[in-house]
Scaffold this active site. Structure first.
Site, PDB file in Angstrom:
ATOM      1  CG  MET A 111      38.967  -1.701 -43.403  1.00 26.67           C
ATOM      2  SD  MET A 111      38.246  -0.061 -44.079  1.00 26.67           S
ATOM      3  CE  MET A 111      38.003   0.771 -42.605  1.00 26.67           C
ATOM      4  NE  ARG A 156      38.308   3.143 -31.204  1.00 30.85           N
ATOM      5  CZ  ARG A 156      38.880   2.348 -31.890  1.00 30.85           C
ATOM      6  NH1 ARG A 156      39.105   2.719 -33.313  1.00 30.85           N
ATOM      7  NH2 ARG A 156      39.939   1.357 -31.160  1.00 30.85           N
ATOM      8  CG  HIS A 195      39.608  -9.337 -32.640  1.00 31.39           C
ATOM      9  ND1 HIS A 195      38.711 -10.649 -32.946  1.00 31.39           N
ATOM     10  CD2 HIS A 195      39.246  -8.662 -33.624  1.00 31.39           C
ATOM     11  CE1 HIS A 195      37.710 -10.359 -33.746  1.00 31.39           C
ATOM     12  NE2 HIS A 195      37.792  -9.198 -34.363  1.00 31.39           N
ATOM     13  CB  SER A 222      -3.614  -3.681 -31.476  1.00 30.27           C
ATOM     14  OG  SER A 222      -2.261  -4.263 -31.181  1.00 30.27           O
TER      15      SER A 222
END
Ligand code: ADP
Ligand code: MG
Ligand code: MG
Length: 939
Positions: free
Chosen positions: A144, A377, A495, A826
């Protein structure tokens, strides 16, 4: 975000407005729900106090929550306010408008910010400049848009110049603002601005942006404004409040841009959570030589090493560092140029790491030697780094073992098993060039220059290496399918580096000798030309790039497992084992492996599997020299002939079972009786028809032709319209009981043999595809009769269990009746998913992508278990089964058994174990521990 549970990325990107609108509906629904309560929409931070804090990522987004937390901790953060994610939902609910009541609340906070900043938005003498920053709950690097220096206009820029006596700085800020606003808000392609910028640089004969003086930058600004006028038919908006409203709405719009949507699809981030908008007072890294901007990590995110890590640029702003405009300097150099700011940065970031108990990825700016924190962060990291960091943190007593178990994404362990090059072979090839080691792992493949080509070639089975000048967010689909990513520009935080690490893709970035002509599809490296399709290999841990095809080699951990490398020689293996040992303390479920060969079983055992959950006997039929015998069995016209062929298979199967039992060192081994339709063992009908026709055309007669004709006739007899729903599973054992007899005999004889030798084993004989207890009863009688006979013959008692797979919905719904005969279940979740959805697992590929595009399905239900629809079927099987037989053993052996997200569900229904492929066993051990820690007792 749990699993790098990246299913296959969906490449088609919705571009049409209508599609985006329909997706926006979910957001609208959420908005309507939220507005029912009176909600606070704007959260202020500044002057050492914030309205929000770190736990509020849902409302503030990750960036807003981090800014609030740092403000509360007294760190130097420019003041600002966060417009909550709820407003994003309202924006979509109001068809692309922010409601007036919210506008009013924003106006109040703008005034509050002006007070805190001591400047006024739109003032001609003392203008407040702000950044407008996006930020959702989950970080989506570069997806963004952010706008810097908002508030400038033709008058304010002069005011800024006067106030700072720095005209170059004022106009550098203005040109940046017009360009960012122009491209993000007015949607004018970036290239148009870049073209103007390059022209000015060329005219002035300079190569760096920092070499442009005030006059040149004034020229850039007026050119940009002309661009805006010609593209939008109106002048660049001068009114700062209008600029702010437009920028805010553009950030909301960017939430729905195609590349952000694609990113969310790959990483399983829901659309409805929306983005927050942060409006924050600007601080300036572009005022001159005493200012800088940078990014960094508290530890090396590629290797996990405990070192301060990052990059900065003097006299720069915002994205300059990651965009590769100039080559950034390593952060350790900051110590030399701005020692005080550096020391403060180190201090702050170490505190942040301790506070968050995790590696921090931070962004900062130095304005005239004053440090400001702009973001923090939890840092994305490679799987390798994740394990190194978590084990280091425990050693440093920063976190507990339990926290370490919760911190590491289970997929990391699978990354650690990825192959590398053979060191000797690798060394022998000359280095063509070197770049920055951004994401570890060995990559080798054919060069492609575009993401589209990468997808096309890899779809056709060609391994590719994506070579780009630099990658951009809309390259991710190409990055995802490549063996590795190689770029010419950009640093360790570019990036390609960030995304490569996150995807676990080997990446080498900033290989500056690489000259790429993307249009002509050639590049050169150390003087050598490389064309599309040429082979290139690189090592993401060292950054070395070579022009050759190089075979890769098992990871260090795998080498230890197979005994090629001494455990003591591998540090990463030691850490890997630590993580698993800690996991085992917290998990409740057992972990078994799906394996049918002794060597697979050995490997699974070494990885910590305690038992085989699924041994597919038919895989043994494909072993060397066996297929002809199997075919003879299938082609037999009479029971006598069939028994003769089966008698030949018996010793072969017995040997296989013996080997698998032995490799499991006494742990239980579940053996499934033959399951697939028989024609899977025969040649294809079409191939046979061609062969017969060819022989006939040649006028051939005799044995060969006759043999092919017989085979064709039998294949035609066996042909089924829906083989998946046809003559397979228990239905085979019922129609050909002699197969069940032979397989039982092989199992029990092997068990007797091992028991006689002093070994230990409990075979669990599993009947597949049972939907009615009478099917199981029929087979169980055969198994018990043969087992008894074999034990009598051998004079040995061997323990065994008889159970069934629950993989037909009817089986689950009548599980109480079935449990009367079955000692274990199973859950075969592959077939169960197939039969519950009515989706053929082999054909879902034709429509899955469209289903995901249209949001009919979020994920591939064959990759991640569908808790909503298939979940209740499993639950019914569990509850009914336990009601009838409280001590029944329950496991799962579908593909889902190795998928972290699915494992959480299996924990919640209380299965005894999961079973998965040997390589997934470590992932399952960690995921099972996380599931056990997350599911509270009694849940
Ligand atoms: P992203 O989410 O893409 O990281 P950010 O909102 O973090 O975008 O903005 C990108 C960069 O812009 C930041 O790293 C920082 O360098 C710069 N920036 C953002 N806000 C400010 C501000 N208030 N003052 C100075 N620089 C800023
Ligand atoms: Mg940022
Ligand atoms: Mg099945």
């Amino acid at each position: 975000m749990a699993k790098k549970r990246v299913g296959k990325p969906v490449r088609a990107v919705a571009k049409t407005k209508t599609k985006t609108k329909s997706k926006a509906k979910a957001i609208v629904r959420r908005a309507v729900k939220r507005t029912a309560r009176a909600t606070k929409y704007i959260y202020f931070f500044g002057n050492g106090k914030a309205d929000g804090e770190r736990s509020m990522r849902d409302t503030l987004g990750g960036k807003g929550a981090g800014l609030a937390e740092m403000t509360n901790a007294g760190l130097p953060v420019p003041p600002g306010f966060t417009i909550s994610t709820d407003v994003c939902s309202l924006y979509y609910a109001h068809k692309g408008r922010t409601p007036e009541s919210v506008e009013a609340e924003i106006a109040v906070h703008v005034r509050k910010l002006e007070k805190a900043a001591g400047a006024v938005l739109g003032s001609t003498t003392n203008p407040l400049l702000v950044s407008v920053r996006s930020g959702s709950k989950f970080s989506m690097p570069g997806m963004m848009d952010t706008i810097l220096n908002l508030g400038l206009n033709d008058v304010a820029v002069e005011g800024l110049k006067a106030r700072t006596s720095n005209g170059r700085f004022a106009f550098d800020s203005y040109r940046r603002f017009v360009q960012m606003f122009g491209s993000v808000v007015l949607e004018i392609p970036k290239a148009v601005f870049e073209h103007e910028f390059d022209s000015v640089k060329r005219e002035r004969g300079v190569s760096l942006d920092t070499d442009l003086d005030e006059q040149a930058l004034r020229d850039v600004v007026s050119r940009y404004k002309r661009v805006v006028r010609s593209k939008t038919k109106r002048d660049f908006p001068q009114e700062p409040h209008e600029q702010l409203a437009m920028a805010r709405d553009a950030v909301f719009r960017s939430w729905m841009n195609p590349r952000a949507q694609e990113y969310r699809r790959i990483y399983d981030i829901p659309d409805h959570i929306g983005t927050a908008v942060n409006v924050q007072m600007m601080v300036f890294g572009n005022t001159g030589g005493r200012s800088a901007t940078g990014v960094g990590f508290t530890r090396n995110p590629a290797t996990g090493a405990k070192e301060f890590y990052g990059e900065f640029l003097i006299n720069a702003q915002g994205e300059d560092v990651v965009a590769g405009i100039r080559t950034p300097q390593p952060i350790t150099e900051l110590k030399k140029v701005m020692p005080k700011a550096y020391a403060q940065l180190r201090d702050i970031t170490s505190r942040l790491e301790r506070n968050y108990k995790d590696v921090q990825d931070f962004e900062f700016t130095v304005e005239d030697e004053r440090l400001f924190m702009l973001q923090t962060r939890n840092g994305k990291r490679t799987g390798y780094a994740a394990v190194v960091i978590a084990t280091d943190f425990v050693a440093e007593r920063l976190i507990t073992q339990k926290e370490a178990v919760l911190q590491v994404d289970p997929e990391s362990l699978s990354q650690l098993l990825a192959p590398g090059f053979d060191p000797a072979e690798w060394k022998a090839i000359p280095v063509a060039t070197k770049g920055l080691p951004a994401s570890p792992g060995a990559a080798s493949g054919q060069v492609v220059f575009t993401a589209e080509q990468a997808v096309k070639w890899s779809d056709a089975g060609t391994p590719v290496v994506l070579v780009r000048r630099e990658t951009a967010p809309d390259d991710i689909h190409g990055m995802f399918v490549s063996q590795g990513i190689l770029t010419a520009t950009g640093g360790m935080t570019s990036h390609a580096a960030v995304v490569g690490r996150q995807m676990g893709k080997p990446s080498v970035v900033g290989a500056s000798e690489l000259e790429i002509d993307e249009d002509a599809k050639v590049c050169s490296m150390g003087g050598q030309a490389i064309r599309e399709g040429d082979f290139v290999s690189f090592d993401g841990l060292t950054g070395e790039v070579k022009l050759a095809k190089v075979a890769s080699k098992p990871s260090e951990i795998l080498q230890v497992m197979t005994g090629e490398l001494k455990a003591g020689k591998s540090d990463i293996c030691r850490r890997f084992m630590l993580m698993l040992t800690w996991s085992d303390k917290y998990r409740r479920m057992g972990v078994r492996a799906n394996a049918d060969q002794p060597d697979q079983a050995e490997l699974a055992y070494a990885f910590g599997a305690r038992g085989i959950g699924l041994c597919r006997t038919e895989h043994m039929f494909f072993g060397e020299g066996r297929l002809p015998i199997v075919r003879r069995m299938i082609l037999a016209d009479t029971e006598v002939d069939r028994r003769a062929a089966l008698a030949e298979l018996l010793p072969l199967q017995r040997e296989d079972f013996y080997g698998v039992f032995k490799a499991m060192h006494g742990e239980p081994v579940t053996i499934r009786m033959i399951d697939p339709p028989l024609h899977e063992f025969l040649p294809k009908r079409e191939d046979l028809m061609v062969a017969v026709a060819k022989l006939e055309a040649k006028g051939a007669t005799g044995a060969e032709l006759e043999e092919k004709r017989v085979l064709l006739r039998r294949v035609e007899q066996l042909h089924e319209f829906n083989p998946m729903l046809g003559h397979r599973g228990v239905r085979l054992g019922i129609t050909y009981p002699e197969i069940t007899e032979m397989q039982t005999r092989a199992i029990i004889e092997a068990a007797c043999q091992l028991t006689k030798e002093g070994g230990k084993v409990t075979p669990e004989i599993m009947i597949p595809l049972v939907g009615d207890v009478r099917e199981l009863r029929d087979q169980k009688m055969i198994v018990d009769r043969v087992a008894k006979a074999v034990m009598k013959e051998r004079g040995v008692r061997a323990k065994y269990l008889v159970g069934t797979m629950i993989e037909v919905p009817r089986g689950a719904m009548t599980a109480d009746k079935i449990a009367a005969e079955a000692q274990f279940f199973s859950f075969g979740t592959n077939d169960l998913t197939q039969l519950t959805f009515g989706f053929s697992r082999d054909d879902i590929g034709k429509f899955l992508r469209v289903y995901q595009d249209k949001k009919i399905l979020d994920r591939d239900p064959f990759a991640t278990f569908d808790v909503e629809g298939v979940g209740p079927v499993v639950r019914a099987g569990v509850e009914l089964g336990r009601r009838a037989r409280p001590d029944i053993k329950l496991g799962v052996c579908g593909e889902h058994g190795g998928d972290a997200a699915s494992i959480h569900f299996f924990e919640s229904v209380g299965l005894n174990y999961v079973s998965c492929s040997p390589y997934r066993v470590p992932v399952a051990r960690l995921a099972a521990a996380q599931a056990a820690l997350a599911v509270k007792v009694g849940d």
